[in-house]
Design a protein around this motif. Sequence first.
Motif, PDB file in Angstrom:
ATOM      1  N   GLN A  74       0.832  -1.202   0.000  1.00 20.08           N
ATOM      2  CA  GLN A  74       0.000   0.000   0.000  1.00 20.08           C
ATOM      3  C   GLN A  74       0.865   1.249   0.000  1.00 20.08           C
ATOM      4  O   GLN A  74       0.557   2.241  -0.670  1.00 20.08           O
ATOM      5  N   ALA A  75       1.958   1.196   0.766  1.00 23.95           N
ATOM      6  CA  ALA A  75       2.848   2.352   0.833  1.00 23.95           C
ATOM      7  C   ALA A  75       3.480   2.647  -0.521  1.00 23.95           C
ATOM      8  O   ALA A  75       3.665   3.812  -0.894  1.00 23.95           O
ATOM      9  N   ALA A  76       3.802   1.604  -1.260  1.00 21.82           N
ATOM     10  CA  ALA A  76       4.397   1.798  -2.586  1.00 21.82           C
ATOM     11  C   ALA A  76       3.431   2.513  -3.523  1.00 21.82           C
ATOM     12  O   ALA A  76       3.846   3.284  -4.391  1.00 21.82           O
TER      13      ALA A  76
ATOM     14  N   TYR B 273       3.725   5.214   4.482  1.00 23.47           N
ATOM     15  CA  TYR B 273       3.701   4.029   5.335  1.00 23.47           C
ATOM     16  C   TYR B 273       3.175   4.478   6.694  1.00 23.47           C
ATOM     17  O   TYR B 273       3.844   5.215   7.425  1.00 23.47           O
ATOM     18  N   ALA B 274       1.957   4.065   7.024  1.00 23.62           N
ATOM     19  CA  ALA B 274       1.297   4.503   8.254  1.00 23.62           C
ATOM     20  C   ALA B 274       1.299   3.381   9.276  1.00 23.62           C
ATOM     21  O   ALA B 274       0.977   2.227   8.964  1.00 23.62           O
ATOM     22  N   ALA B 275       1.681   3.711  10.516  1.00 21.46           N
ATOM     23  CA  ALA B 275       1.699   2.715  11.587  1.00 21.46           C
ATOM     24  C   ALA B 275       1.632   3.421  12.923  1.00 21.46           C
ATOM     25  O   ALA B 275       1.981   4.595  13.047  1.00 21.46           O
TER      26      ALA B 275
ATOM     27  N   ILE C  37      11.718   1.728   8.253  1.00 25.99           N
ATOM     28  CA  ILE C  37      10.989   0.870   7.313  1.00 25.99           C
ATOM     29  C   ILE C  37      10.603   1.652   6.061  1.00 25.99           C
ATOM     30  O   ILE C  37      10.737   1.166   4.927  1.00 25.99           O
ATOM     31  N   ALA C  38      10.144   2.893   6.253  1.00 26.47           N
ATOM     32  CA  ALA C  38       9.783   3.727   5.107  1.00 26.47           C
ATOM     33  C   ALA C  38      10.999   4.003   4.228  1.00 26.47           C
ATOM     34  O   ALA C  38      10.909   3.993   2.993  1.00 26.47           O
ATOM     35  N   ALA C  39      12.151   4.229   4.859  1.00 27.38           N
ATOM     36  CA  ALA C  39      13.372   4.504   4.093  1.00 27.38           C
ATOM     37  C   ALA C  39      13.801   3.278   3.289  1.00 27.38           C
ATOM     38  O   ALA C  39      14.202   3.390   2.118  1.00 27.38           O
TER      39      ALA C  39
ATOM     40  N   GLU D 104       7.013   8.180   2.835  1.00 27.45           N
ATOM     41  CA  GLU D 104       7.189   8.812   4.138  1.00 27.45           C
ATOM     42  C   GLU D 104       6.454   8.013   5.209  1.00 27.45           C
ATOM     43  O   GLU D 104       5.453   7.344   4.941  1.00 27.45           O
ATOM     44  N   PHE D 105       6.973   8.094   6.426  1.00 25.94           N
ATOM     45  CA  PHE D 105       6.328   7.442   7.561  1.00 25.94           C
ATOM     46  C   PHE D 105       5.288   8.378   8.152  1.00 25.94           C
ATOM     47  O   PHE D 105       5.570   9.546   8.443  1.00 25.94           O
TER      48      PHE D 105
END
Length: 298
Positions: free
Chosen positions: A159-161, A166-168, A214-216, A227-228
């Motif tokens: 989903q982040a791609a 990237y949401a957490a 993780i986002a990096a 981005e996170f």
Amino acid sequence: MSKTNEAVLVTGASGQLGQLAIEWLLKHHQGPIIVTSRDPQKLSALTERGVIVRQADFDQPETLPEAFAGAKRLLLISTDALSVPGQRVQQHLNAVDAAVQAGVEHLVYTSLPSPEPGTACLLAGDHYATEEKIKSSGLSYTILRNNLYTHSLIPALQQAAASGQYAAATGDGATAYVTREDCAHAAAAALIAAVSESQTLDVSGPEALTGKDIAAIASEFTGRAIEFVPLTTEQLVGIYETAGLPNGAAQVFASFQTASSKGEYGQVTTTVKDFTGQAPVGLKAVLATNKSAFARAE
């Protein structure tokens, strides 16, 4: 690490972790291998490979001593009975009692990091109660506190791609994600290790990663800026509910990230390498072996 040729037993043999552990044992163990499952017919192929397959239902404790008979070392894989409160922990307690009755000498158990009272994880109580039961059983033991699985990140990173975010709800907390394969191999190796002392060990991957980390890594892998985005636990619960999870399940799943945010899963250890001789696999390598999943997300 020296190995024993004593008879070993793996519970939950039809599950993913169990299957991986059994395959490792077939390559590395010279003694008898016994496996149990609620549905042994699923394991008929193992019989042809010399594995002793038995039926075992943890909800029928009177049948378990016979199912465990002859095993000197037993791998108790935590069950997935989560829908009925208290069922899983009772299953585990039944298995420990049966191991004692069957003459098992050393028990290996797959637990979770930081399960002690006060943890944010809503499922940790089952593991803590099981650990306490094992410690009071008289058996020697190896408790393996497996960190969160690296592959659990794949759907969120897909989903982040696509979204660039990237949401957490992990905040600044770091998690030492580990692969299921590394957990299974470490458990199998611990099962046949020629040791009898009791120990409680965290099982981790090679590094502890924050949400920003993780986002990096995902940005580098996909070639897209990701981005996170930090979430609150309440926001994450709402997202899970929107996806169709009932509130109770949403609260449980969200609690793992809350525990991560509090630093409960940040311990990096050498347990995998100590037992298997192989270094654990990191997130970058997992992403590299799952390129097709991201190709579909484009």
